[in-house]
Design a protein around this motif. Sequence first.
Motif, PDB file in Angstrom:
ATOM      1  N   TYR A 264     -28.565 -32.484 -24.486  1.00 15.49           N
ATOM      2  CA  TYR A 264     -29.818 -33.222 -24.386  1.00 15.49           C
ATOM      3  C   TYR A 264     -29.939 -34.105 -25.631  1.00 15.49           C
ATOM      4  CZ  TYR A 264     -32.097 -30.031 -27.724  1.00 15.49           C
ATOM      5  OH  TYR A 264     -32.435 -29.328 -28.834  1.00 15.49           O
ATOM      6  N   ARG A 265     -30.788 -35.094 -25.507  1.00 12.77           N
ATOM      7  CA  ARG A 265     -30.946 -36.067 -26.586  1.00 12.77           C
ATOM      8  C   ARG A 265     -32.372 -36.005 -27.117  1.00 12.77           C
ATOM      9  NH1 ARG A 265     -27.403 -41.398 -24.909  1.00 12.77           N
ATOM     10  NH2 ARG A 265     -25.526 -40.242 -24.278  1.00 12.77           N
ATOM     11  N   ALA A 266     -32.472 -35.854 -28.422  1.00  9.90           N
ATOM     12  CA  ALA A 266     -33.767 -35.824 -29.095  1.00  9.90           C
ATOM     13  C   ALA A 266     -33.997 -37.173 -29.756  1.00  9.90           C
ATOM     14  CB  ALA A 266     -33.804 -34.711 -30.137  1.00  9.90           C
ATOM     15  N   ASN A 270     -38.780 -42.658 -35.326  1.00  8.17           N
ATOM     16  CA  ASN A 270     -38.246 -43.960 -35.731  1.00  8.17           C
ATOM     17  C   ASN A 270     -37.212 -44.508 -34.757  1.00  8.17           C
ATOM     18  OD1 ASN A 270     -36.130 -42.249 -36.171  1.00  8.17           O
ATOM     19  ND2 ASN A 270     -35.928 -42.677 -38.390  1.00  8.17           N
ATOM     20  N   GLY A 271     -37.000 -43.808 -33.657  1.00 18.13           N
ATOM     21  CA  GLY A 271     -36.069 -44.279 -32.643  1.00 18.13           C
ATOM     22  C   GLY A 271     -34.671 -43.710 -32.755  1.00 18.13           C
ATOM     23  N   ASP A 272     -34.394 -42.928 -33.802  1.00 15.10           N
ATOM     24  CA  ASP A 272     -33.067 -42.328 -33.937  1.00 15.10           C
ATOM     25  C   ASP A 272     -32.848 -41.307 -32.822  1.00 15.10           C
ATOM     26  OD1 ASP A 272     -32.667 -43.833 -36.164  1.00 15.10           O
ATOM     27  OD2 ASP A 272     -33.145 -42.233 -37.603  1.00 15.10           O
ATOM     28  N   VAL A 273     -31.639 -41.330 -32.261  1.00 13.45           N
ATOM     29  CA  VAL A 273     -31.288 -40.437 -31.160  1.00 13.45           C
ATOM     30  C   VAL A 273     -30.282 -39.400 -31.642  1.00 13.45           C
ATOM     31  CG1 VAL A 273     -30.305 -40.248 -28.850  1.00 13.45           C
ATOM     32  CG2 VAL A 273     -31.725 -42.226 -29.447  1.00 13.45           C
ATOM     33  N   THR A 274     -30.587 -38.148 -31.421  1.00 13.43           N
ATOM     34  CA  THR A 274     -29.684 -37.058 -31.770  1.00 13.43           C
ATOM     35  C   THR A 274     -29.194 -36.391 -30.496  1.00 13.43           C
ATOM     36  OG1 THR A 274     -30.903 -36.649 -33.824  1.00 13.43           O
ATOM     37  CG2 THR A 274     -29.421 -34.907 -33.044  1.00 13.43           C
ATOM     38  N   VAL A 275     -27.867 -36.377 -30.290  1.00 21.02           N
ATOM     39  CA  VAL A 275     -27.272 -35.737 -29.128  1.00 21.02           C
ATOM     40  C   VAL A 275     -26.906 -34.308 -29.506  1.00 21.02           C
ATOM     41  CG1 VAL A 275     -25.413 -35.797 -27.437  1.00 21.02           C
ATOM     42  CG2 VAL A 275     -26.399 -37.935 -28.280  1.00 21.02           C
ATOM     43  N   ILE A 276     -27.452 -33.346 -28.783  1.00 26.87           N
ATOM     44  CA  ILE A 276     -27.266 -31.932 -29.090  1.00 26.87           C
ATOM     45  C   ILE A 276     -26.507 -31.278 -27.947  1.00 26.87           C
ATOM     46  CG2 ILE A 276     -28.429 -29.761 -29.625  1.00 26.87           C
ATOM     47  CD1 ILE A 276     -30.805 -31.413 -30.587  1.00 26.87           C
ATOM     48  N   ALA A 277     -25.379 -30.652 -28.273  1.00 27.63           N
ATOM     49  CA  ALA A 277     -24.591 -29.955 -27.244  1.00 27.63           C
ATOM     50  C   ALA A 277     -25.339 -28.717 -26.785  1.00 27.63           C
ATOM     51  CB  ALA A 277     -23.225 -29.580 -27.793  1.00 27.63           C
TER      52      ALA A 277
END
Length: 382
Positions: A264-266, A270-277
Amino acid sequence: MTTNTLFSTAIAAMDAEAASFGALFGDQQAVAARRLELKPELLLEAERFLDQIKTGRRRLSAFQEAMSSSDFPLYLADSLDRQLYGAYTASTPTWRNYVRAATVNDFRKVKRFATSGVRGILTEVKELEEHKRRAQTEAKYEYAVKKYEAGFALSWEMMINDDLDMFLRLPRDLADSATDSEERFAATLFADATGPNATYYSTGNGNLMTGNPPLTRSNLQLAITTLMQRTDDNNNPIEIDAVELVVGPGLTLTAREILDAKEYRAVAANGDVTVIAGNGVAGNLRVNTNKWIPSVVTGGNAATSWWLFANPNSGRPALEIGHLRGYEAPALYEKLPDMRRIGGGEVPWSFNHEAAEKKIVHVFGGSFIDTRMTIASNGSGV
């Protein structure tokens, strides 16, 4: 050929007995038959016709003026190609995953007691001082098991006419009825007409999610976190190893999608996207679909309500269902025959009514136990 010889012999015999032939079919047909006697091409055609019949190469259209199904309305009225569709499959029981199963001795109320204990962090005791004496609180829960039954009776005529063995599966239907009854009874413990049972789920009990949020990954994560942070009466953390998510059929696919997500993506402010396995919630979590929830939640939230339960085998359970000792499983009975043939031989039906009877008996009951071990939302968003 043999067929040609036999056919010619038959025609010759018919010609020799022209008078009898005419008597059977009329004089004009007899004269026409005698005219056909000496034409070899017609004999050849007749032989070919018989050969095609024997080898199965003659089309059905050649017999359209022969007998058809419309000529036998009585004989063919009942189809010979009959089959019996099976009954609907019973719902798979799930309640044992989130309800503790118990055994009781009789039909009187059983009492379940819970105490807060004296577990807690030790305090320092200075020289010549006395330690603090701890006290404990207690709680009591009661319920009684009840008897539930259903049965059927078949007349002798019905049993004789049952060529499709339709009535052989009726005892299985009774067993499925007992399974369904347990599953629905479990639903009545944690649900009411509007969603989570208002008797036990409330803001005061800390087990009704604020705002009744819908089932999403983030809301599920919040609910699991809240459940994992439970403490007892002495503010000791409660150990919860596994969590059971319970939904109705309307939320099953949503729950599966959340648990089966590979990542999923958090998105930060500020618009930064973190992809979490992984999905962050699947560990030690199981989805349970209680298909009887819509029969209990009738106020419109059946397709949105969801519940979380701590696994009932670790610590104190949220719910308990008990069965009568010696009758933990449903019991199937049949009425003993009271008739026998003169000369010997019992029959499985009654003397007065010629009916065979069977029934099922199941004994169970239950109660809500600990409101700390569950949390829920009706999913309405209000």
